[in-house]
Design an enzyme around this catalytic site. Structure first.
Site, PDB file in Angstrom:
ATOM      1  N   VAL A   1     -52.857   9.386 -16.641  1.00  0.00           N
ATOM      2  CA  VAL A   1     -53.016  10.821 -16.331  1.00  0.00           C
ATOM      3  C   VAL A   1     -51.773  11.416 -15.664  1.00  0.00           C
ATOM      4  O   VAL A   1     -51.732  12.747 -15.298  1.00  0.00           O
ATOM      5  CB  VAL A   1     -54.206  11.132 -15.641  1.00  0.00           C
ATOM      6  CG1 VAL A   1     -55.634  11.028 -16.458  1.00  0.00           C
ATOM      7  CG2 VAL A   1     -54.294  10.551 -14.174  1.00  0.00           C
TER       8      VAL A   1
ATOM      9  N   LEU B   1     -49.164  12.115 -12.630  1.00  0.00           N
ATOM     10  CA  LEU B   1     -49.298  12.123 -11.033  1.00  0.00           C
ATOM     11  C   LEU B   1     -50.108  13.476 -11.121  1.00  0.00           C
ATOM     12  O   LEU B   1     -50.004  14.572 -10.232  1.00  0.00           O
ATOM     13  CB  LEU B   1     -48.175  12.384 -10.440  1.00  0.00           C
ATOM     14  CG  LEU B   1     -47.289  11.154 -10.201  1.00  0.00           C
ATOM     15  CD1 LEU B   1     -45.934  11.423  -9.466  1.00  0.00           C
ATOM     16  CD2 LEU B   1     -48.132   9.864  -9.473  1.00  0.00           C
ATOM     17  N   HIS B   2     -51.373  13.430 -11.349  1.00  0.00           N
ATOM     18  CA  HIS B   2     -52.565  14.353 -11.170  1.00  0.00           C
ATOM     19  C   HIS B   2     -53.646  13.770 -10.721  1.00  0.00           C
ATOM     20  O   HIS B   2     -54.050  12.789 -10.839  1.00  0.00           O
ATOM     21  CB  HIS B   2     -52.771  14.867 -12.645  1.00  0.00           C
ATOM     22  CG  HIS B   2     -51.555  15.630 -13.341  1.00  0.00           C
ATOM     23  ND1 HIS B   2     -51.079  16.494 -12.966  1.00  0.00           N
ATOM     24  CD2 HIS B   2     -50.665  15.040 -14.214  1.00  0.00           C
ATOM     25  CE1 HIS B   2     -50.066  16.874 -13.612  1.00  0.00           C
ATOM     26  NE2 HIS B   2     -49.858  15.943 -14.562  1.00  0.00           N
ATOM     27  N   ALA B   3     -54.704  14.674 -10.160  1.00  0.00           N
ATOM     28  CA  ALA B   3     -55.762  14.230  -9.638  1.00  0.00           C
ATOM     29  C   ALA B   3     -55.734  13.184  -8.581  1.00  0.00           C
ATOM     30  O   ALA B   3     -55.191  13.060  -7.456  1.00  0.00           O
ATOM     31  CB  ALA B   3     -56.807  14.031 -10.683  1.00  0.00           C
TER      32      ALA B   3
ATOM     33  N   PRO C   1     -54.510   9.972  -8.801  1.00  0.00           N
ATOM     34  CA  PRO C   1     -53.151   9.278  -8.495  1.00  0.00           C
ATOM     35  C   PRO C   1     -52.323   9.907  -7.624  1.00  0.00           C
ATOM     36  O   PRO C   1     -51.755   9.511  -6.810  1.00  0.00           O
ATOM     37  CB  PRO C   1     -52.579   8.979  -9.870  1.00  0.00           C
ATOM     38  CG  PRO C   1     -53.738   9.019 -10.632  1.00  0.00           C
ATOM     39  CD  PRO C   1     -54.735   9.697 -10.075  1.00  0.00           C
TER      40      PRO C   1
END
Length: 88
Positions: free
Chosen positions: A12, A14-16, A18
């Site tokens: 995904v 570098l979102h949410a 991570p």
């Protein structure tokens, strides 16, 4: 200034989750750490909002940098997370 190029491993990007893990680790370092998407301006790696707006996706290359005493260790800590699959 020490820096390292790293490929984003999380599916995904570098979102949410991570990004939250990377921001927490970067903020805990003794020196400020920045991260930049290839060709972009560096942003504070310890800021979740900055990481989200970076829009670094899976397979993108980013540059992690820091300056001062402990810069290499700080870069190592953040680079290890960015290069790991944090989706699990």
């Amino acid at each position: 200034m020490p820096q390292r190029r790293v490929t984003v491993a999380s599916k995904v990007g570098l979102h949410a989750r991570p990004a939250a893990l990377v921001a927490k680790t970067a903020a805990a370092q003794a020196v400020p750490v920045t991260i930049a998407k290839d060709g972009g301006d560096p942003v504070p790696a310890g800021s979740l909002l900055s990481l989200m707006t970076l829009a670094a996706g899976h397979g993108d290359e980013v540059v992690i940098a820091a300056e001062g005493d402990g810069a290499e260790a700080a870069i190592d800590a953040v680079a290890e997370l960015v290069a790991s699959d944090l989706d699990a």
